[in-house]
Design a protein around this motif. Structure first.
Motif, mmCIF file in Angstrom:
data_model
loop_
_atom_site.group_PDB
_atom_site.id
_atom_site.type_symbol
_atom_site.label_atom_id
_atom_site.label_comp_id
_atom_site.label_asym_id
_atom_site.label_seq_id
_atom_site.Cartn_x
_atom_site.Cartn_y
_atom_site.Cartn_z
ATOM 1 N N UNK A 75 0.831 -1.184 0.000
ATOM 2 C CA UNK A 75 0.000 0.000 0.000
ATOM 3 C C UNK A 75 0.869 1.239 0.000
ATOM 4 N N UNK A 76 0.324 2.284 -0.550
ATOM 5 C CA UNK A 76 0.994 3.578 -0.539
ATOM 6 C C UNK A 76 0.005 4.563 0.046
ATOM 7 N N UNK A 77 0.357 5.824 0.038
ATOM 8 C CA UNK A 77 -0.494 6.830 0.654
ATOM 9 C C UNK A 77 -1.915 6.798 0.102
ATOM 10 N N UNK A 78 -2.076 6.503 -1.213
ATOM 11 C CA UNK A 78 -3.391 6.549 -1.815
ATOM 12 C C UNK A 78 -4.145 5.235 -1.808
ATOM 13 N N UNK A 79 -3.484 4.124 -1.666
ATOM 14 C CA UNK A 79 -4.169 2.840 -1.733
ATOM 15 C C UNK A 79 -3.207 1.744 -2.104
ATOM 16 N N UNK A 80 -3.736 0.684 -2.719
ATOM 17 C CA UNK A 80 -2.896 -0.469 -3.046
ATOM 18 C C UNK A 80 -1.999 -0.181 -4.240
ATOM 19 N N UNK A 81 -0.750 -0.582 -4.131
ATOM 20 C CA UNK A 81 0.219 -0.382 -5.201
ATOM 21 C C UNK A 81 -0.102 -1.333 -6.350
ATOM 22 N N UNK A 82 -0.238 -0.768 -7.530
ATOM 23 C CA UNK A 82 -0.498 -1.569 -8.732
ATOM 24 C C UNK A 82 0.791 -1.958 -9.421
ATOM 25 N N UNK A 83 1.678 -0.987 -9.593
ATOM 26 C CA UNK A 83 2.873 -1.234 -10.393
ATOM 27 C C UNK A 83 3.924 -0.184 -10.124
ATOM 28 N N UNK B 113 -7.262 -8.083 -11.683
ATOM 29 C CA UNK B 113 -7.741 -8.215 -10.306
ATOM 30 C C UNK B 113 -8.268 -6.897 -9.745
ATOM 31 N N UNK B 114 -7.712 -5.782 -10.219
ATOM 32 C CA UNK B 114 -8.151 -4.466 -9.749
ATOM 33 C C UNK B 114 -9.173 -3.831 -10.673
ATOM 34 N N UNK B 115 -9.367 -4.413 -11.849
ATOM 35 C CA UNK B 115 -10.349 -3.887 -12.797
ATOM 36 C C UNK B 115 -9.950 -2.572 -13.441
ATOM 37 N N UNK C 180 3.599 8.090 -6.730
ATOM 38 C CA UNK C 180 4.479 8.549 -5.664
ATOM 39 C C UNK C 180 5.839 7.896 -5.865
ATOM 40 N N UNK C 181 6.816 8.713 -6.228
ATOM 41 C CA UNK C 181 8.126 8.158 -6.568
ATOM 42 C C UNK C 181 7.983 7.301 -7.804
ATOM 43 N N UNK C 182 8.324 6.021 -7.668
ATOM 44 C CA UNK C 182 8.180 5.126 -8.822
ATOM 45 C C UNK C 182 7.020 4.152 -8.659
ATOM 46 N N UNK C 183 6.118 4.421 -7.690
ATOM 47 C CA UNK C 183 4.971 3.533 -7.442
ATOM 48 C C UNK C 183 3.678 4.163 -7.943
ATOM 49 N N UNK C 184 2.851 3.333 -8.581
ATOM 50 C CA UNK C 184 1.527 3.741 -9.031
ATOM 51 C C UNK C 184 0.525 2.990 -8.169
ATOM 52 N N UNK C 185 -0.396 3.750 -7.531
ATOM 53 C CA UNK C 185 -1.374 3.160 -6.629
ATOM 54 C C UNK C 185 -2.777 3.593 -7.008
ATOM 55 N N UNK C 186 -3.741 2.720 -6.723
ATOM 56 C CA UNK C 186 -5.143 3.113 -6.839
ATOM 57 C C UNK C 186 -5.448 4.086 -5.726
ATOM 58 N N UNK C 187 -6.147 5.154 -6.048
ATOM 59 C CA UNK C 187 -6.474 6.174 -5.043
ATOM 60 C C UNK C 187 -7.663 5.734 -4.218
#
Length: 148
Positions: free
Chosen positions: A50-58, A73-75, A141-148
């Motif tokens: 997880x990151x600040x916004x939610x689960x890390x996708x990639x 899985x995340x749609x 955030x940095x090099x992580x993409x998360x669902x908000x």
């Protein structure tokens, strides 16, 4: 001692058989939809999912420039239309709800009826779909993409 007569059991009705086959088919379909190997999973058990916004996708490096990646899985579909610009859309086609399965040459493709959507804004490039893919909220955030 009383003797009981033995009666053969009646066969199940056709309705019961059809319902059972339908239920088994549905279970197999749902299981198949959820069994894809998720290559976006982190290989390090010590990293956070997880990151600040939610689960890390990639990681940002996982998303090709001018293309994207589908996260069943995340749609969602995450795209990178231009260097450093990341967008996300629902992976559910607006025509009849099939999951999109391909991204090639800046186009997200639905396998069911060959609708095509832009990686830039989710707009319809080719029907039969008439509505764009809905945009999803992501954070980078940095090099992580998360669902908000």
């Amino acid at each position: 001692m009383a003797s009981e007569s033995i009666h053969p059991a009646s066969a199940p009705s056709r309705r019961v058989v059809v319902a059972a086959v339908g239920a088994a088919g549905l279970a197999l379909t749902l299981n198949a939809c959820g069994s894809e190997d998720d290559s976006s999973s982190s290989s390090s058990s010590s990293s956070s999912d997880t990151a600040a916004g939610g689960s890390v996708l990639a990681k940002t490096s996982d998303i090709p420039e001018g293309g994207g990646k589908i996260f069943k899985d995340s749609g969602v579909v995450v795209t990178q239309p231009t260097a450093g610009e990341f967008r996300a859309f629902s992976s559910k086609c607006t025509h009849q709800g099939c999951a999109v399965t391909g991204i090639t040459n800046g186009v997200i493709t639905c396998p069911c009826h060959k609708s095509e959507f832009s990686v830039t804004d989710g707009s319809v490039k080719k029907g039969p779909a008439t509505q764009p893919l809905p945009e999803e909220k992501i954070t980078v955030s940095g090099d992580s993409i998360s669902l908000a």
